[in-house]
Design a protein around this motif. Sequence first.
Motif, PDB file in Angstrom:
ATOM      1  N   GLN A  14     -15.518  19.544  -6.479  1.00  0.00           N
ATOM      2  CA  GLN A  14     -15.540  18.725  -7.694  1.00  0.00           C
ATOM      3  C   GLN A  14     -14.962  19.488  -8.876  1.00  0.00           C
ATOM      4  O   GLN A  14     -14.179  18.936  -9.661  1.00  0.00           O
ATOM      5  N   ARG A  15     -15.318  20.759  -9.005  1.00  0.00           N
ATOM      6  CA  ARG A  15     -14.813  21.572 -10.111  1.00  0.00           C
ATOM      7  C   ARG A  15     -13.307  21.808 -10.011  1.00  0.00           C
ATOM      8  O   ARG A  15     -12.624  21.973 -11.027  1.00  0.00           O
ATOM      9  N   SER A  16     -12.787  21.847  -8.794  1.00  0.00           N
ATOM     10  CA  SER A  16     -11.368  22.139  -8.605  1.00  0.00           C
ATOM     11  C   SER A  16     -10.472  21.060  -9.201  1.00  0.00           C
ATOM     12  O   SER A  16      -9.335  21.339  -9.588  1.00  0.00           O
ATOM     13  N   GLY A  17     -10.975  19.844  -9.261  1.00  0.00           N
ATOM     14  CA  GLY A  17     -10.169  18.739  -9.759  1.00  0.00           C
ATOM     15  C   GLY A  17      -8.986  18.405  -8.872  1.00  0.00           C
ATOM     16  O   GLY A  17      -8.048  17.726  -9.291  1.00  0.00           O
ATOM     17  N   ASN A  18      -9.014  18.867  -7.634  1.00  0.00           N
ATOM     18  CA  ASN A  18      -7.895  18.653  -6.713  1.00  0.00           C
ATOM     19  C   ASN A  18      -7.806  17.176  -6.316  1.00  0.00           C
ATOM     20  O   ASN A  18      -8.715  16.638  -5.683  1.00  0.00           O
ATOM     21  N   GLN A  19      -6.717  16.540  -6.679  1.00  0.00           N
ATOM     22  CA  GLN A  19      -6.496  15.136  -6.362  1.00  0.00           C
ATOM     23  C   GLN A  19      -5.403  14.946  -5.315  1.00  0.00           C
ATOM     24  O   GLN A  19      -4.993  13.818  -5.047  1.00  0.00           O
ATOM     25  N   LYS A  20      -4.940  16.045  -4.738  1.00  0.00           N
ATOM     26  CA  LYS A  20      -3.860  15.957  -3.755  1.00  0.00           C
ATOM     27  C   LYS A  20      -4.376  15.373  -2.439  1.00  0.00           C
ATOM     28  O   LYS A  20      -5.567  15.391  -2.156  1.00  0.00           O
ATOM     29  N   THR A  21      -3.456  14.882  -1.631  1.00  0.00           N
ATOM     30  CA  THR A  21      -3.767  14.514  -0.255  1.00  0.00           C
ATOM     31  C   THR A  21      -2.928  15.384   0.667  1.00  0.00           C
ATOM     32  O   THR A  21      -1.874  15.893   0.277  1.00  0.00           O
ATOM     33  N   ARG A  48     -11.005  11.797   2.582  1.00  0.00           N
ATOM     34  CA  ARG A  48     -10.268  11.382   1.384  1.00  0.00           C
ATOM     35  C   ARG A  48      -9.094  12.322   1.122  1.00  0.00           C
ATOM     36  O   ARG A  48      -7.997  11.863   0.771  1.00  0.00           O
ATOM     37  N   PHE A  49      -9.303  13.624   1.318  1.00  0.00           N
ATOM     38  CA  PHE A  49      -8.199  14.572   1.154  1.00  0.00           C
ATOM     39  C   PHE A  49      -7.092  14.312   2.177  1.00  0.00           C
ATOM     40  O   PHE A  49      -5.925  14.641   1.924  1.00  0.00           O
ATOM     41  N   ALA A  50      -7.443  13.750   3.318  1.00  0.00           N
ATOM     42  CA  ALA A  50      -6.477  13.435   4.371  1.00  0.00           C
ATOM     43  C   ALA A  50      -5.927  12.019   4.224  1.00  0.00           C
ATOM     44  O   ALA A  50      -5.519  11.407   5.218  1.00  0.00           O
ATOM     45  N   ALA A  51      -5.911  11.521   3.002  1.00  0.00           N
ATOM     46  CA  ALA A  51      -5.379  10.179   2.707  1.00  0.00           C
ATOM     47  C   ALA A  51      -6.107   9.112   3.509  1.00  0.00           C
ATOM     48  O   ALA A  51      -5.502   8.162   4.008  1.00  0.00           O
ATOM     49  N   ASP A  52      -7.431   9.284   3.637  1.00  0.00           N
ATOM     50  CA  ASP A  52      -8.301   8.319   4.323  1.00  0.00           C
ATOM     51  C   ASP A  52      -7.969   8.158   5.801  1.00  0.00           C
ATOM     52  O   ASP A  52      -8.201   7.105   6.394  1.00  0.00           O
ATOM     53  N   GLU A  53      -7.471   9.231   6.403  1.00  0.00           N
ATOM     54  CA  GLU A  53      -7.175   9.217   7.833  1.00  0.00           C
ATOM     55  C   GLU A  53      -8.051  10.256   8.546  1.00  0.00           C
ATOM     56  O   GLU A  53      -7.710  11.437   8.584  1.00  0.00           O
ATOM     57  N   PRO A  54      -9.172   9.840   9.129  1.00  0.00           N
ATOM     58  CA  PRO A  54     -10.044  10.807   9.803  1.00  0.00           C
ATOM     59  C   PRO A  54      -9.360  11.530  10.951  1.00  0.00           C
ATOM     60  O   PRO A  54      -9.768  12.635  11.318  1.00  0.00           O
TER      61      PRO A  54
END
Length: 210
Positions: free
Chosen positions: A69-76, A111-117
Amino acid sequence: MVINPDASAHAHTYLALGDSYTIGESVPARDRWSVQLAELLRKEGVDVADPDLIARTGWTTSELTEAIQRSGNQKTYGLVSLLIGVNNQYRGQDTGRYRTEFRDLLQTAIRFAADEPGRVFVLSIPDWGMTPYAANSRRDRQQIAREIDAFNAVAQEECQKAGIVYIDITPISRTAAGDASQIAEDGLHFSGKQYRLWAEKALPVVKKLL
């Protein structure tokens, strides 16, 4: 957070989430298991970047969540790995809490994997009871093993529910017992040689995810 500035030059990006085992406590960056895995994948013709990392020695599941959360990383990313839980066990936390927090981390990884488990994989918690540190501190190594197995059972169950690949490297970690070459200089963490074995175990499984 450790950022790979060259990631965009590759077809696949990679994020590794975890604790000391992912950041590679007491080993050079090139010896991290995730970095070795990326290297092996490239040798197999899979153009994947060395990973970005959100990992630090000592983190539990809750601390990793807070750090993300602190990282603010929004990448996928094209690939995401998770290895977390040894510090939950070390601090005497219960598996019920671990289950809840681990489940949330799986959803974060997705979520980091663009919603692909199908682009996420989990490594099991290694057994630090095999290390000289455990022996020298007179910890009950059999109890450590039982507790590690219990935490891993939870992780495996949650991965199955979420449709995420689970890779069991715990038996490999136990081969380090009595072999100084598989242990880092601090006597507690593993060496690049042991991490190589994890990467080799993960390689054929992860290759199919990309």
